[in-house]
Design an enzyme around this catalytic site. Structure first.
Site, PDB file in Angstrom:
ATOM      1  N   ASP A  82       0.827  -1.211   0.000  1.00  0.00           N
ATOM      2  CA  ASP A  82       0.000   0.000   0.000  1.00  0.00           C
ATOM      3  C   ASP A  82       0.858   1.257   0.000  1.00  0.00           C
ATOM      4  OD1 ASP A  82       0.750  -0.636   2.738  1.00  0.00           O
ATOM      5  OD2 ASP A  82      -0.663   0.918   3.391  1.00  0.00           O
ATOM      6  N   GLU A 177       0.084  -1.268   5.646  1.00  0.00           N
ATOM      7  CA  GLU A 177       1.122  -0.853   6.587  1.00  0.00           C
ATOM      8  C   GLU A 177       1.011   0.621   6.921  1.00  0.00           C
ATOM      9  OE1 GLU A 177       5.189   0.676   7.744  1.00  0.00           O
ATOM     10  OE2 GLU A 177       3.842   1.272   6.115  1.00  0.00           O
TER      11      GLU A 177
END
Length: 410
Positions: A82, A177
């Site tokens: 991400d 994350e």
């Protein structure tokens, strides 16, 4: 190009162009459906290079194995798919500046934006190298698609050279994350390693085994709603009360822009709602447990003080733990740190042991029993349009991963 440069550049440019931004407001795992594009690509590429045990878990982490050919600890290498929600990550157009000449870097889609070595001295050390940036209106996403490129390049090299000594290696690509939700409760068991590394760091040679500890605070202000024409003595405006909380919290100190080094902070990241109800969200950061607890207590104290001025309102504070300083556990067993230090020196790079004013998936993994320091990829100026990375830094990170595998097998 030298060593792994061409492959790393190609991978990073391809990965960075894929929108995979996470979303703190979404409860799912992954938090956004678009992250599946990267996750599914990783499944396909790992399968394509011959990795074993390739799977995407129900919680959205891709796992794979590089079988070992020598005894040694089972080692994990992780990166996250991400990109940060703090800045636009849609329509990323990566570009490569070959043989950087040391001058100012401009951006085709934002002529007013300039990246200079005077403002960012690390860039001055990259003269002659190949620099990857975005086009000026988005972040680049080298955080952490550079880590993915490093791990995939090293994995491909190991699988194409089966005689290179290595213990069993496990690979994990996690979602979310950037919003503190990259490590699912099942990941330590599913990963199945003795220790691990995240490739999610900055400067060349950096080994991180100390991070912030982090909590997330949500302050909900509920006022009294009524037609403004009939509001005299009755309306309690939640916007005003939420604004007073923000104004009362420290601003000349204890904020990200007024702190450095080992100083912690309280950072207001979001405020949404209406006159009836407002939700204020803050991140709390400190390197020590007592400092983090004190910041949470301060938020509660300020909220209570504002609530006392208006008994008709309701102000609620919820503080949620996010991650803790990995040093608390790693200082008891520095095996993965020592292995990385020795491997770095073997490839001719002196370790740089920084603390980072942030956290990684390794922070949570370490707390959950999987020691996991963080290693450099070269990524710089994260979460904004001035983000950049040197391809040659990534190439040295790739060599580091291979050297860790080699040294662990001795």
């Amino acid at each position: 190009m030298r060593d792994f440069d061409a492959e790393l550049e190609q991978r990073l440019v391809r990965y960075a162009a894929i929108d995979s931004q996470s979303d703190m407001d979404s409860p799912g795992s992954p938090s956004t459906a678009i992250q599946h594009q990267m996750l599914d690509l990783m499944v396909a590429e790992l399968t394509g290079i011959g990795a074993a045990d390739v799977v995407k878990t129900p919680y959205g982490t891709v796992l794979a194995t590089i079988p070992g050919n020598a005894p040694g600890p089972t080692i994990g290498f992780l990166a996250h798919v991400d990109t940060a929600p703090q800045f636009n990550a849609t329509g990323v157009k990566p570009r490569v500046i070959r043989g950087y000449n040391g001058g100012a870097i401009t951006f085709p889609d934002n002529p007013d934006l300039v990246l200079t070595p005077e403002e960012f001295p690390y860039l001055a050390r990259k003269i002659g190298q190949d620099i990857v940036t975005a086009s000026g209106t988005t972040l680049l996403g080298a955080d952490d698609k550079s880590g993915i490129a490093v791990i995939m390049t090293a994995a491909r090299h190991l699988l194409e050279n089966p005689d290179l000594p290595r213990p069993t290696i496990r690979i994990a690509f996690t979602p979310d994350e950037e919003i503190g939700r990259g490590v699912h409760a099942d990941l330590p068991k599913d990963l199945g390693v003795d220790f691990a590394y995240t490739f999610d760091g900055g400067d060349l040679g950096e080994i991180v085994y100390e991070t912030f500890s982090a909590d997330f605070a949500t302050v909900t202000v509920t006022g009294v709603s009524i037609h403004p024409g009939e509001a005299t003595g009755k309306l309690v405006n939640a916007i005003h009360l939420a604004s007073r909380i923000v104004e009362t919290l420290p601003q000349a100190t204890m904020t990200p822009e007024t702190t450095a080094d080992r100083e912690g902070f309280i950072h207001a990241v979001d405020m949404k709602g209406s006159a009836d109800r407002m939700v204020l969200r803050l991140i709390l950061r400190d390197f020590e447990r007592d400092g983090l607890e004190a910041k949470g207590a301060l938020v509660r104290q300020v909220a209570a003080a504002i609530a006392a001025t208006e008994p008709r309102a309701r102000i609620e504070v919820e503080i949620t733990p996010q991650y803790r300083n990995m040093r608390y556990w790693l200082e008891d067993d520095m095996t993965p740190v020592d292995l990385a230090r020795d491997a770095l020196r073997e490839i001719g790079v002196e370790p740089v042991e920084n603390v980072i004013r942030g956290g990684t998936d390794g922070s949570r993994l370490t707390e959950m029993g999987v020691p996991c320091p963080n290693l450099f990829t070269g990524q710089q100026n994260l979460h904004g349009p001035l983000e950049y990375i040197s391809v040659q830094d990534m190439a040295i990170a790739t060599r580091l991963m291979l050297q860790i595998a080699d040294r662990a097998a001795r």
